[in-house]
Design an enzyme around this catalytic site. Structure first.
Site, PDB file in Angstrom:
ATOM      1  N   GLU A 172     -20.060  86.764 -13.910  1.00  0.00           N
ATOM      2  CA  GLU A 172     -19.523  87.030 -12.574  1.00  0.00           C
ATOM      3  C   GLU A 172     -20.660  87.145 -11.580  1.00  0.00           C
ATOM      4  OE1 GLU A 172     -17.460  90.762 -12.957  1.00  0.00           O
ATOM      5  OE2 GLU A 172     -19.283  91.891 -13.393  1.00  0.00           O
ATOM      6  N   LYS A 225     -10.741  96.928 -13.337  1.00  0.00           N
ATOM      7  CA  LYS A 225     -11.626  97.349 -12.245  1.00  0.00           C
ATOM      8  C   LYS A 225     -11.785  98.868 -12.305  1.00  0.00           C
ATOM      9  CE  LYS A 225     -12.672  95.626  -7.637  1.00  0.00           C
ATOM     10  NZ  LYS A 225     -12.190  94.811  -6.510  1.00  0.00           N
ATOM     11  N   THR A 253      -9.088  96.629  -4.435  1.00  0.00           N
ATOM     12  CA  THR A 253      -9.435  96.285  -3.058  1.00  0.00           C
ATOM     13  C   THR A 253      -8.530  95.135  -2.644  1.00  0.00           C
ATOM     14  OG1 THR A 253     -11.718  96.891  -3.534  1.00  0.00           O
ATOM     15  CG2 THR A 253     -11.303  95.714  -1.494  1.00  0.00           C
TER      16      THR A 253
END
Length: 280
Positions: A177, A144, A34
């Site tokens: 996270e 990711k 992203t």
């Protein structure tokens, strides 16, 4: 380690029609990025490309050629700021989990106009501790990949719009996270972010801040997060949000922090992303 798939030119679907036998759809067998795009140019692209390459190596998927990747952001911008989402799957086919003999990776992309949450830059945010604990899988740590079910389940834990993010710990109780951001905290005058060698996504803004020498990697038990001098969450699209309130999973307050007028972490991070300091 898995052997790389046979190199093949990735297919590009402008219509974003994914067939039923696509392995990304069926198994989460793929990767995504992203990317913030400013005036038609991707921001922190070097870091996104490096993470994508690492993910391809880990999963054994052929890395798309540079021309194919560049094509994802080329063309007339729809706005000064856009978010580019790139999805790379192993492609179609295979019996069960076994991959087909000839692999043709599938590359998909979409650009959408974007506006950052300036009020969250200025006023800070409330975050909560999530009940869900992240499992360890070192071969997937940092990249990711498409299988984000842990993050999806964690995000289902709250619906209160005043809560901006949820903090995730691993099975050993260490801070890892947020559901879609990295976590930073200040301790003894230094800024730290979790070491992500067992699980979690190594964000591109996080990587850039580490390279700048502004952030160090370290371990922090979840029980100690409330004792930090300051806390932030951030990523390469939204920038840095100062945390003003930390809530337990049951909603009870654990810590409160003030938003600093001159926040060096936010200032440098936003310079890296091209956000004007006058906006906050």
């Amino acid at each position: 380690m898995a052997q790389p798939s046979r190199p093949a030119k990735p297919s590009l679907s402008g219509e974003h029609q994914v067939p039923f036998d696509d392995r990304g759809l069926a198994y989460g067998d793929g990767l995504f990025e992203t990317v913030l795009v400013r005036a038609g140019a991707p921001v922190l692209w070097h870091y996104h490309a490096a993470r994508l390459a690492l993910g391809c190596q880990r999963l054994g998927i052929a890395l798309p050629c540079q021309a194919s990747l560049e094509a994802t952001w080329q063309g007339q911008p729809t706005a000064d700021l856009e978010v580019l989402k790139i999805v790379l799957t192993r492609g179609s086919g295979g019996r069960g989990y076994a991959q087909p003999e000839v692999v043709t990776p599938r590359l998909l992309s979409q650009r959408t106009p974007f506006k950052p949450s300036i009020n969250r830059w200025q006023q800070g945010v409330t975050v909560r501790i999530c009940d869900l604990r992240l499992g360890h899988q070192p071969r997937l740590a940092g990249i990711k990949h498409l299988n984000r079910l842990e993050n999806v389940l964690a995000r289902q834990e709250w619906s209160d719009a005043s809560i901006a993010e949820g903090v995730l710990a691993d099975s050993e109780g260490l801070v890892i996270e947020a559901t879609s951001m990295n976590v930073f905290w200040q301790q003894s005058g230094e800024v730290f972010t979790p070491l992500l060698d067992q699980c979690g996504v190594a964000g591109t803004l996080r990587a850039a801040l580490i390279d700048q020498g502004l952030v160090r990697q370290g371990a922090l038990p979840l029980s100690q997060l409330a004792k930090a001098a300051q806390c932030w969450v951030g990523n390469s699209v939204q920038g840095i949000w100062p945390v003003t309130t930390l809530l337990a999973a049951d909603g009870s307050p654990l810590a409160r922090w003030k938003v600093g007028m001159r926040d060096p972490l936010q200032r440098i991070a936003h310079q890296l992303l091209g956000y004007e300091s006058s906006a906050y």
